[in-house]
Design a protein around this motif. Structure first.
Motif, PDB file in Angstrom:
ATOM      1  N   ILE A  38      38.263  40.979  45.025  1.00  0.00           N
ATOM      2  CA  ILE A  38      39.001  41.394  46.299  1.00  0.00           C
ATOM      3  C   ILE A  38      37.741  41.078  47.183  1.00  0.00           C
ATOM      4  CG2 ILE A  38      39.624  42.834  48.097  1.00  0.00           C
ATOM      5  CD1 ILE A  38      41.497  43.839  45.649  1.00  0.00           C
ATOM      6  N   TYR A  84      45.230  39.475  51.008  1.00  0.00           N
ATOM      7  CA  TYR A  84      45.196  40.591  50.604  1.00  0.00           C
ATOM      8  C   TYR A  84      45.694  41.837  51.666  1.00  0.00           C
ATOM      9  CZ  TYR A  84      43.249  45.024  48.754  1.00  0.00           C
ATOM     10  OH  TYR A  84      43.140  46.308  48.406  1.00  0.00           O
ATOM     11  N   TYR A 123      50.293  41.597  46.793  1.00  0.00           N
ATOM     12  CA  TYR A 123      49.814  42.870  47.809  1.00  0.00           C
ATOM     13  C   TYR A 123      50.622  43.124  48.956  1.00  0.00           C
ATOM     14  CZ  TYR A 123      45.526  40.794  45.284  1.00  0.00           C
ATOM     15  OH  TYR A 123      44.509  40.510  44.589  1.00  0.00           O
TER      16      TYR A 123
END
Length: 333
Positions: free
Chosen positions: A139, A199, A325
């Motif tokens: 991430i 994300y 996500y």
């Protein structure tokens, strides 16, 4: 001879005088062609194309645009009475390969999809990078992948200076990576773009990983590693190990070492779950009431192209799932 010559010349002159005046030929005018009519461009016509299609392979982008997809439903959503009217919206694109029919022929097509996030602030400034081939999830800040949220300027406002426009309500995820420069990228860097997922972290919703009691086991042993999943609530380690030995996946002399390996992976997973829960609680505690309210009212809308004669019919392949996500959209359109 000379007199005869003069006489002939004089006669010619008289005959020319008596001739009727020559009529001037008029040029025939070319038939006028029918005037061409061009459809006026709609104000948000290119909105769906401007939102970067995250995770789509670079060489597949042109294939997506081979059809004349109709996203008038997305455009109408911003009109008065639409679900996005006068709301601050963040949009990103993606593609979903599906088997669809087009002109009597079934084919696998990358269907473009646009996700609209209604939020007073950007939903995230990070990108997740994950794939079956990669050992671990990354991430990272989206700027590392040359991506960022930028204002979308409607067609009728593009002649105006950006700083003079009214406060922006529509933002799109944009990628500034030039396709012409892709050949200069290392393969790993190039592949990262294909594994990108927008994300999103929702602190008020427990993450799937926090709830999970499973661990992925990759036990390094010759002649080939053992790949399996162990659930510390449902599986009993002794029975689990004996079964692998029975199936000749694991040798008897590796039994104790394998059990210790699994126990260590379970301890690591439980620690990660505990830290994730604590981080989520801290994030909520440090949050302003305004931010809490924004997260609770945030909405996700997923737009598919509407049916048109110039593109495949996607009405039977729509799904509310966005990605791991974001989870599911509140509404599909």
């Amino acid at each position: 001879m000379k007199k005869g010559s003069k006489r002939n010349t004089s006669q010619e002159h008289v005959s020319k005088k008596n001739q009727p005046p020559r009529v001037k030929r008029t040029k025939s005018s070319k038939p006028q062609s029918e005037p061409e009519y061009f459809e006026d461009q709609r104000n948000l016509e290119d909105l769906w194309k401007e939102a970067f299609s995250v995770g789509t392979e670079w060489d597949q982008l042109d294939m997506v645009y081979q059809f004349k997809w109709d996203f008038s439903n997305l455009e109408n959503a911003f009109e008065e009475g639409g679900i996005l009217h006068e709301k601050k919206v963040y949009l990103f694109g993606c593609t979903e390969p599906q088997l669809v029919m087009f002109k009597g022929e079934s084919k696998v097509v990358g269907i473009p999809v646009v996700v609209a996030v209604v939020s007073p602030f950007p939903p995230s400034d990070k990108i997740g990078i994950n794939s079956v081939q990669r050992e671990s999830e990354e991430i990272i800040p989206m700027k590392q992948m040359k991506m960022d949220w930028v204002p979308y300027i409607p067609l009728e406002d593009r002649d105006s200076q950006v700083d003079r426009l009214k406060s922006h309500q529509i933002f799109i995820l944009r990628c500034t990576q030039r396709r012409s420069a892709l050949k200069n990228l290392k393969l790993d860097r190039l592949k990262k773009y294909e594994y990108c997922l927008p994300y999103f972290y929702q602190p008020f919703k427990e993450d799937e990983l926090e709830q999970s009691t499973e661990v992925q086991i990759i036990y390094p042993v010759e002649p080939k590693p053992i790949f399996c999943e162990f659930d510390w609530e449902l599986d009993e380690l002794e029975e689990f190990t004996d079964k692998l030995i029975e199936e000749e996946e694991l040798s008897e002399d590796q039994k104790d070492a394998f059990k210790e390996f699994v126990k260590e992976k379970v301890r690591e997973a439980k620690k990660a779950n505990r830290e994730a829960r604590e981080a989520r609680k801290k994030a909520i505690a440090d949050m302003s009431e305004e931010t809490k309210a924004a997260f609770e009212t945030m909405r996700f809308y997923k737009f598919y192209p509407v049916q048109s004669p110039d593109a495949p019919d996607v009405s039977n392949v729509k799904s509310p799932f966005i990605n791991r996500y974001y989870g599911k959209a509140h509404e599909i359109l």
